[in-house]
Scaffold this active site. Structure first.
Site, PDB file in Angstrom:
ATOM      1  N   SER A  58       0.616  -1.027   0.361  1.00  0.00           N
ATOM      2  CA  SER A  58       0.032   0.392   0.085  1.00  0.00           C
ATOM      3  C   SER A  58       0.450   1.078   0.118  1.00  0.00           C
ATOM      4  O   SER A  58       2.685   1.121   0.410  1.00  0.00           O
ATOM      5  CB  SER A  58      -0.756   0.139   1.004  1.00  0.00           C
ATOM      6  N   ASP A 115       7.662  -9.025  -4.009  1.00  0.00           N
ATOM      7  CA  ASP A 115       6.801  -9.724  -4.393  1.00  0.00           C
ATOM      8  C   ASP A 115       6.573 -10.436  -5.110  1.00  0.00           C
ATOM      9  O   ASP A 115       5.724 -11.247  -5.618  1.00  0.00           O
ATOM     10  CB  ASP A 115       6.419  -7.882  -5.120  1.00  0.00           C
ATOM     11  N   HIS A 222       9.314   3.659  -2.896  1.00  0.00           N
ATOM     12  CA  HIS A 222       9.451   2.710  -1.586  1.00  0.00           C
ATOM     13  C   HIS A 222      10.614   3.234  -0.602  1.00  0.00           C
ATOM     14  O   HIS A 222      10.270   2.886  -0.041  1.00  0.00           O
ATOM     15  CB  HIS A 222       9.422   1.472  -1.895  1.00  0.00           C
ATOM     16  N   CYS A 405      -2.061  45.502  -2.307  1.00  0.00           N
ATOM     17  CA  CYS A 405      -2.509  46.431  -2.200  1.00  0.00           C
ATOM     18  C   CYS A 405      -2.162  47.590  -2.924  1.00  0.00           C
ATOM     19  O   CYS A 405      -2.476  48.223  -3.875  1.00  0.00           O
ATOM     20  CB  CYS A 405      -3.706  47.450  -0.960  1.00  0.00           C
ATOM     21  N   GLY A 561      -8.233  49.034   0.931  1.00  0.00           N
ATOM     22  CA  GLY A 561      -9.299  49.775   0.097  1.00  0.00           C
ATOM     23  C   GLY A 561      -9.872  51.047   0.689  1.00  0.00           C
ATOM     24  O   GLY A 561      -9.925  52.200  -0.477  1.00  0.00           O
TER      25      GLY A 561
END
Length: 580
Positions: A58, A115, A222, A405, A561
């Protein structure tokens, strides 16, 4: 040093819970009781066909459970994180597929010792149960110039084999035919990975140390380190390095690739790259291959075989003839297989010409008028004021936003100054406001640019050349403010530029009834109200704009602003006062 935090319940339960999550979310899957085996839930459709079984540790999600479906895998066996699955579970999966009526079972195995041993043992046991089993080992890693006896690792090219074998099985090919065809395809597949970070198994420390600014070439999936460490370069350079290494004839594990060859490309996210980075790398891979005369037939880009949260990418190339492309394009219901076009990537026209939708009115209609000189002076004063306030506005914005700004207002100011140098100021205020709306929309950017452009566009309709007295300007200001409110979603009290603008505009509406001698007094009061409105935002909680996402107690400065609006209005007043 403690293990990296992960969003799991426990290291012990995460694999089983992840498999459960996958299966619960996908109607086409089920779990084999007592085993970490994911099965297609329509096993009856395998009758008379070859079943495909893959799997491994996994931590590589969506591999392999995401590749189950018609046209791909029939089942997948999961081990612990980065650990081979046990032979008993592999055998249970094989027998389950055999009992469903499959005429044979093909095991697709990545080339890792664990495997190979565990799948091999299960295959031998299955043969003793009378099952027709065969095994294909994927070993397409291009990292090592001289691979050790263990051979080349199996990486993301495995997903290509799932797809080709799955399409062949769906068409009813025999086990022998499928093995023969995918073994041939394997000779034309190569993969190489590069990473900017290691990964860490749940509950463990990172698998290797990689200093910031370094990258590792040729690493596996891995957590094992690679073959070469170097400084992080640009995406284009990294991709070139990867493709150079993969195709270098001096390496025993290279992928032979010559001009004119057609390839399928897989750009695989090893776990933690953003989609933006992935798209940049994908572009680089296509351009790099095309520059060598290689025809890029298909590209898949995304997370296909990961290594937990490793911040890296692997490139897999597969030489592809028409038959390979036919199998690659065949439909599959597997959830993790991308929905790709069957059009060839190279040679496709991918640019659509845009219609010219210039936001500015035609230049030649501008002619000066009696108000042109004063409007020019007002604009020049507004621009110089905003440039003077650039750093102050940035500092205010750092407290509540992204700190730009002042820069965005300065950008707009410089764009207007540049325009003023090259153009006459039209005598018709509506034309001027439309030009300014186009300029700020194009040059200012962000939500500020959109808001100012809305204001100017809405105001323009109320100050035509024949109707531009003080009352008309007041109506125009009011219309602009209403447009800002309607589309911006903010109102007075929300800690935005409207807290300075609205009180000033309310005052300016008195111009509709003020005698000519009282107009300057109204303007002076309006500017004072803009300033005190801006100052009042110190005590307001932001309810609109980016500042609304910041904890209220952290902001004790005025809204940038609102301060910008107040300074624009003051610049207008000072210019008009200087006209006397």
């Amino acid at each position: 040093m403690e293990p990296k935090r992960k969003l799991i319940n426990s290291a012990d339960s995460c694999v089983d819970e992840a498999l459960c999550g996958l299966v619960r979310a996908c109607g086409g899957l089920s779990l084999l009781k007592g085993h970490r085996v994911v099965l297609r839930s329509d096993l009856h459709n395998l009758r008379g066909k070859v079943a495909l079984l893959s799997g491994g540790g996994s931590g590589h999600e969506p591999a392999h459970g995401g590749y189950l479906g018609a046209g791909m895998l029939s089942a997948a066996v999961a081990g612990g994180v980065f650990a081979s699955p046990p032979p008993a579970s592999i055998l249970a999966a094989i027998l389950c597929l055999h009992n469903a009526g499959a005429c044979g079972v093909l095991l697709i195995v990545k080339n890792y010792t664990g495997d190979r041993l565990n799948f091999g043992l299960a295959a031998e046991q299955a043969r003793n149960h009378g099952v027709a089993v065969d095994m294909v080992i994927v070993a397409e890693d291009c990292a090592f110039d001289q691979p050790s006896k263990a051979g080349r690792r199996g990486l993301c090219g495995t997903v290509f084999i799932h797809k080709l074998a799955g399409a062949l099985a769906e068409e009813g090919c025999s086990l022998v035919q499928i093995v023969s065809k995918v073994t041939k395809a394997l000779k034309g597949i190569g993969t190489l990975g590069v990473s900017l970070s290691p990964c860490s198994v749940p509950g463990c420390l990172p698998s290797f140390d990689l200093p910031p600014g370094d990258m590792e070439l040729g690493l596996g999936i891995h957590g094992e380190p690679g073959i070469k460490r170097s400084k992080v370069a640009s995406a284009d350079e990294v991709v070139k390095t990867v493709i150079d290494h993969m195709t270098n004839p001096d390496s025993q594990s290279h992928l032979p690739l010559k001009s004119g060859d057609g390839v399928v490309v897989c750009v695989n996210n090893l776990g933690a790259l953003s989609c933006l980075e992935m798209a940049v790398v994908t572009r680089a891979a296509i351009i790099c291959l095309e520059s060598r005369g290689v025809v890029v037939a298909r590209v898949m880009s995304g997370s296909f075989m990961t290594s937990l949260e490793m911040a890296g990418v692997s490139l897999t190339l597969m030489r592809a003839d028409q038959e390979t492309l036919r199998l690659f394009d065949a439909k599959t219901s597997a959830a993790a297989w991308p929905n790709l076009s069957s059009a060839c990537v190279s040679g496709r026209s991918y640019i659509t010409e845009a219609q010219d939708v210039s936001t500015r009115p035609p230049e030649e209609t501008h002619s000066e008028g009696p108000q042109s000189p004063v409007m020019r002076q007002v604009l020049e004063k507004v621009c110089s004021s905003l440039l003077e306030k650039q750093e102050e506005l940035n500092a205010l914005d750092r407290a509540s936003g992204d700190g730009d700004c002042g820069n965005t207002h300065a950008q707009a100011a410089r764009a207007i100054q540049e325009w003023l140098r090259d153009h006459v100021v039209p005598g018709c205020p509506a034309q001027l406001l439309s030009v300014l709306a186009g300029l700020v929309q194009e040059k200012m950017g962000g939500s500020s640019g959109a808001l100012y452009s809305l204001f100017l566009t809405a105001a323009a309709g109320h100050v035509t050349e024949g109707q531009s007295n003080a009352a008309a300007w007041a109506t125009a200001m009011h219309a602009g403010t209403q447009a800002m409110k309607r589309y911006g979603g903010a109102d007075v009290g929300d800690r935005t530029m409207l807290d300075a603008l609205c009180p000033a505009v309310d005052e300016l509406m008195k111009l509709q009834t003020a005698p000519p001698g009282g107009q300057m007094a109204v303007l002076q009061t309006a500017v004072q109200k803009a300033s005190s409105g801006a100052e009042s935002t110190r005590d307001l909680t932001a309810r609109a704009g980016r500042a609304s996402y910041i904890a209220a107690e952290r902001i004790t400065l005025p809204d940038p602003g609102a301060v910008a609006v107040a300074s624009i209005m003051r610049a207008v007043l000072e210019t008009l006062e200087g006209q006397k």
